[in-house]
Scaffold this motif. Structure first.
Motif, mmCIF file in Angstrom:
data_model
loop_
_atom_site.group_PDB
_atom_site.id
_atom_site.type_symbol
_atom_site.label_atom_id
_atom_site.label_comp_id
_atom_site.label_asym_id
_atom_site.label_seq_id
_atom_site.Cartn_x
_atom_site.Cartn_y
_atom_site.Cartn_z
ATOM 1 N N ILE A 83 0.843 -1.191 0.000
ATOM 2 C CA ILE A 83 0.000 0.000 0.000
ATOM 3 C C ILE A 83 0.880 1.243 0.000
ATOM 4 O O ILE A 83 1.809 1.376 0.775
ATOM 5 C CB ILE A 83 -0.921 0.005 1.237
ATOM 6 N N GLY A 84 0.579 2.157 -0.891
ATOM 7 C CA GLY A 84 1.272 3.434 -0.929
ATOM 8 C C GLY A 84 2.594 3.422 -1.670
ATOM 9 O O GLY A 84 3.337 4.388 -1.608
ATOM 10 N N SER A 123 -10.362 -2.155 -0.814
ATOM 11 C CA SER A 123 -11.209 -2.574 0.292
ATOM 12 C C SER A 123 -10.306 -3.187 1.351
ATOM 13 O O SER A 123 -9.090 -3.162 1.221
ATOM 14 C CB SER A 123 -12.272 -3.576 -0.187
ATOM 15 N N THR A 124 -10.905 -3.760 2.376
ATOM 16 C CA THR A 124 -10.081 -4.338 3.439
ATOM 17 C C THR A 124 -9.371 -5.600 2.988
ATOM 18 O O THR A 124 -8.405 -6.024 3.604
ATOM 19 C CB THR A 124 -10.940 -4.659 4.670
ATOM 20 N N ARG A 136 -4.822 10.024 -18.881
ATOM 21 C CA ARG A 136 -5.740 8.940 -18.562
ATOM 22 C C ARG A 136 -5.211 8.168 -17.347
ATOM 23 O O ARG A 136 -4.006 8.005 -17.185
ATOM 24 C CB ARG A 136 -5.859 8.009 -19.752
ATOM 25 N N MET A 137 -6.133 7.689 -16.530
ATOM 26 C CA MET A 137 -5.792 6.875 -15.370
ATOM 27 C C MET A 137 -6.591 5.575 -15.448
ATOM 28 O O MET A 137 -7.796 5.603 -15.685
ATOM 29 C CB MET A 137 -6.132 7.617 -14.070
ATOM 30 N N ILE A 138 -5.910 4.450 -15.264
ATOM 31 C CA ILE A 138 -6.570 3.149 -15.293
ATOM 32 C C ILE A 138 -6.274 2.447 -13.973
ATOM 33 O O ILE A 138 -5.131 2.410 -13.515
ATOM 34 C CB ILE A 138 -6.083 2.295 -16.481
ATOM 35 N N ILE A 139 -7.321 1.890 -13.362
ATOM 36 C CA ILE A 139 -7.191 1.177 -12.095
ATOM 37 C C ILE A 139 -7.387 -0.314 -12.371
ATOM 38 O O ILE A 139 -8.393 -0.718 -12.957
ATOM 39 C CB ILE A 139 -8.222 1.668 -11.067
ATOM 40 N N TYR A 140 -6.405 -1.126 -11.963
ATOM 41 C CA TYR A 140 -6.455 -2.574 -12.129
ATOM 42 C C TYR A 140 -6.613 -3.230 -10.771
ATOM 43 O O TYR A 140 -6.096 -2.742 -9.769
ATOM 44 C CB TYR A 140 -5.173 -3.100 -12.780
ATOM 45 N N GLU A 141 -7.314 -4.364 -10.756
ATOM 46 C CA GLU A 141 -7.487 -5.142 -9.530
ATOM 47 C C GLU A 141 -7.124 -6.593 -9.831
ATOM 48 O O GLU A 141 -7.464 -7.116 -10.888
ATOM 49 C CB GLU A 141 -8.924 -5.062 -9.039
#
Length: 115
Positions: free
Chosen positions: A41-42, A58-59, A73-78
């Motif tokens: 994280i971070g 999330s937790t 552009r910003m893309i968030i991957y999970e």
């Protein structure tokens, strides 16, 4: 002199002793091998027009955010643990993000008179 007592060990006592020693050895091995999970994280990195960082979604899940400054552009991957794959969660144009507010003007201190 007293006769020497018979110190023979029956089969049940021997098996209990062997199982107890084995359980202790396995417990120590488990403590030595187990490590806490490494959280990212971070963390961030940049190269050229790209910025990559991690974000807690999330937790129980974290995401990787990739910002392309040239394309704005910003893309968030999970990471999907069930499919073992990295999935695109959201794509956001940077020009649609809210802009920061102007800083509030601070009141000027009144000058003090010398006596």
């Amino acid at each position: 002199m007293t006769p020497a007592a018979d110190h023979s060990v029956d089969q049940k006592t021997f098996v209990i002793g062997v199982l107890s020693v084995t359980a202790c050895i396995l417990f120590v091995g488990l403590i030595l091998i187990s490590q806490p999970p490494a959280y990212g994280i971070g963390m961030n990195d940049r190269g050229g027009d790209y910025i990559m960082l991690t974000q807690q979604l999330s937790t129980t899940s974290e995401g990787v955010v990739v910002i392309d400054a040239a394309a704005k552009r910003m893309i968030i991957y999970e990471y999907d643990y069930n499919n073992h794959s990295l999935e695109m969660l959201r794509q956001v144009p940077l020009d649609q993000l809210p802009t920061p507010r102007a800083p509030a003007e601070e009141p000027q201190p009144t000058p003090r008179r010398r006596r």
